[in-house]
Structures are given as structure tokens and as C-alpha cells.
Design a protein around this motif. Structure first.
Motif, PDB file in Angstrom:
ATOM      1  N   UNK A 102      -2.430 -46.593  31.259  1.00 54.54           N
ATOM      2  CA  UNK A 102      -3.607 -47.187  31.878  1.00 54.54           C
ATOM      3  C   UNK A 102      -4.553 -47.708  30.809  1.00 54.54           C
ATOM      4  N   UNK A 103      -5.431 -48.607  31.214  1.00 54.47           N
ATOM      5  CA  UNK A 103      -6.399 -49.155  30.270  1.00 54.47           C
ATOM      6  C   UNK A 103      -7.459 -48.112  29.922  1.00 54.47           C
ATOM      7  N   UNK A 149      -7.649 -52.754  27.155  1.00 62.17           N
ATOM      8  CA  UNK A 149      -6.389 -52.452  26.459  1.00 62.17           C
ATOM      9  C   UNK A 149      -5.786 -51.147  26.968  1.00 62.17           C
ATOM     10  N   UNK A 150      -4.456 -51.075  26.936  1.00 63.64           N
ATOM     11  CA  UNK A 150      -3.783 -49.825  27.294  1.00 63.64           C
ATOM     12  C   UNK A 150      -4.179 -48.740  26.298  1.00 63.64           C
ATOM     13  N   UNK A 151      -4.422 -47.558  26.798  1.00 61.60           N
ATOM     14  CA  UNK A 151      -4.833 -46.447  25.940  1.00 61.60           C
ATOM     15  C   UNK A 151      -3.762 -46.104  24.914  1.00 61.60           C
ATOM     16  N   UNK A 152      -2.498 -46.366  25.258  1.00 60.29           N
ATOM     17  CA  UNK A 152      -1.405 -46.078  24.333  1.00 60.29           C
ATOM     18  C   UNK A 152      -1.454 -46.915  23.067  1.00 60.29           C
ATOM     19  N   UNK A 153      -2.223 -48.005  23.079  1.00 67.55           N
ATOM     20  CA  UNK A 153      -2.322 -48.877  21.912  1.00 67.55           C
ATOM     21  C   UNK A 153      -3.426 -48.440  20.945  1.00 67.55           C
ATOM     22  N   UNK A 154      -4.217 -47.469  21.346  1.00 64.52           N
ATOM     23  CA  UNK A 154      -5.317 -47.020  20.497  1.00 64.52           C
ATOM     24  C   UNK A 154      -4.803 -46.194  19.324  1.00 64.52           C
ATOM     25  N   UNK A 155      -5.609 -46.140  18.259  1.00 61.85           N
ATOM     26  CA  UNK A 155      -5.299 -45.249  17.142  1.00 61.85           C
ATOM     27  C   UNK A 155      -5.533 -43.803  17.592  1.00 61.85           C
ATOM     28  N   UNK A 156      -5.077 -42.861  16.771  1.00 61.69           N
ATOM     29  CA  UNK A 156      -5.275 -41.450  17.103  1.00 61.69           C
ATOM     30  C   UNK A 156      -6.764 -41.135  17.276  1.00 61.69           C
ATOM     31  N   UNK A 157      -7.579 -41.617  16.344  1.00 63.59           N
ATOM     32  CA  UNK A 157      -9.006 -41.364  16.431  1.00 63.59           C
ATOM     33  C   UNK A 157      -9.620 -41.956  17.677  1.00 63.59           C
TER      34      UNK A 157
END
Length: 253
Positions: A102-103, A149-157
Motif C-alpha cells: 500500500x502507499x 509511493x508504495x511503502x515497500x519502496x521506502x528506505x529502512x529509516x
């Protein structure tokens, strides 16, 4: 319990909490209080009782003795996890658990709604208050530009910040944050410290369990050191770090 002005006005007060597991005393008459809008760091070696303390506050573990008072009115030791969450106590574990498909906005939307059933949550219209809260949280966690943006595309931080935002979307008065700096870059670590200081500065009380002393220093807050389930020392990081008992059992010097 003898009432003290600081305690009676506390956002959270742990009074003589004892927890034993098969004869092992995980918490040993632990007492501490957290003021409204206070940011507090809790440190201690593995097995010091940090996680058990948070389990007791959130209702996951029932203590053998003692009480946990929320805003001087609610004894959390008598309530279950859902009731405690409903009273405004939010907890974030070390590993971020966002909905990666999900975004960013949808993650906050899911967290914001009282009705968590996915079908109604995803397709019901947001209220104006909920929309405003999400917009405010996006600014606070510095993810407005990533909202779609999809949350899976975020950095760890960024995933850590999103999960903190998901807690904030539920409008808690107290946040329990477990090792938020783990796995972060130096820049993300400092940004996380600033975020948590802003959250506390906005009137919410925040307890941060952390091992990274540079991160704790960046929080610039009162520090509680635990050992064998009891408070070992409390004060500024410099004062706690200079405490001979802390040096012996925690800092290893």
C-alpha cells in the motif's frame, strides 16, 4: 500509595511493578513516572527488563505486584491490550511492520480509522478530521513527497518514520518506541532523534528504549538505566554514564 504532586500529575506512573517468569524476576519493584510531553530514554543491557516493562504498560504481560497509572486515573494492569490502546497508548516494535503493497498515505489511512476491517477501511470516505490528521503526520515524518509511493519502496529509516506516523495517526497520548535507530544511517538516526523530540514537544509523552548511546545523546532527554528489572540510575546521559554502578554493569568499563 502516597500521592506526590509530580506523580499525581504524571502521564504514566509505574508503582512497584514486579514480574516473575518461572522463578526469574524480570522486573523487581520497578517504579518510575513520565510527565506529560516528556521524552524519556530507557537503557540497559539485555535482560534488564526493558521489553517486559513495555509489555506491562501495554497489557501484554500482567505484573505479579504493582500498578501502572495512566493520567492518574486508569490502572493499566487491570485492562487488556485493546482497552489500553483505546486509551491512547501506542507501541512501536524494533522492526517496522508497514503494509508494503500500500502507499504511504494508505498506511496512514488504515492506521487512522477506528474500524480496521480492510474492506470498509479502504473504501469508506475519510472524515475531514482524519484527512487533516494524515496531512499533519505526513509533514511531521517528512514523507509528504512520498505519500503516493508504495511503502515497500521506502528506505529502512523511512519505514521506521512511517510506522511512527501510523501510531500518531491514532492520536495517542503516550508512545513506546523500541530501538528506532537500529539499522539506520547516521543521517537517518539524527533525523529520527529530531522527529521524536518534535513529537514530545507537541505534548505527547514518549518512552524510547535504545542501545545506541549517540542516538540517546541526540535525544537530549532524561535517561533511565535498568538492571535486573530495577532502576539503576536516572538523570541526564552524562550523569547516568558517570554513575559507577552503570559503568560496571552496562558500559563495561
Amino acid at each position: 500509595m502516597v500521592e506526590h504532586p509530580a506523580i499525581s500529575n504524571a502521564a504514566l506512573y509505574l508503582d512497584g511493578i514486579t514480574v516473575s517468569f518461572d522463578g526469574f524476576r524480570a522486573l523487581n519493584r520497578l517504579s518510575l513516572y513520565l510527565e506529560p510531553g516528556e521524552l524519556r530514554a530507557v537503557i540497559g543491557p539485555n535482560g534488564a527488563g526493558k521489553s517486559t516493562m513495555m509489555d506491562v504498560i501495554t497489557g501484554k504481560t500482567r505484573p505479579d505486584e504493582g500498578q501502572v497509572l495512566l493520567h492518574g486515573r486508569h490502572d493499566l494492569t487491570r485492562l487488556d491490550e485493546a482497552a489500553i490502546a483505546g486509551l491512547g497508548v501506542g507501541r512501536k516494535f524494533q522492526r517496522p511492520t508497514v503494509f508494503e503493497a500500500h502507499s504511504v498515505f494508505e498506511n496512514l489511512e488504515l492506521a487512522c480509522r477506528a474500524d480496521r476491517r480492510a474492506r470498509r477501511t479502504l473504501f469508506a470516505r475519510l472524515s475531514g478530521e482524519q484527512q487533516a490528521r494524515i496531512e499533519e503526520v505526513l509533514d511531521l515524518i517528512a514523507l509528504r513527497e512520498r505519500a503516493g509511493d508504495r511503502a515497500g519502496l521506502l528506505s529502512h529509516g523511512q519505514k521506521q518514520w512511517l510506522e511512527i506516523g501510523m501510531l500518531l495517526a491514532q492520536d495517542p497520548s503516550i508512545l513506546l518506541i523500541d530501538e528506532p535507530a537500529a539499522g539506520m544511517t547516521d543521517a537517518e538516526t539524527m533525523r529520527t532523534a529530531r522527529l521524536l523530540k518534535r513529537i514530545a514537544g507537541g505534548g505527547r509523552s514518549v518512552i524510547v528504549v535504545e542501545h545506541d548511546m549517540e542516538f540517546v545523546r541526540a535525544l537530549d532527554c532524561r535517561v533511565t538505566a535498568l538492571h535486573e528489572g530495577a532502576m539503576l540510575a536516572e538523570g541526564t546521559l552524562d550523569a547516568v554514564s558517570a554513575n559507577e554502578a552503570v559503568i560496571e554493569v552496562y558500559l563495561g568499563r
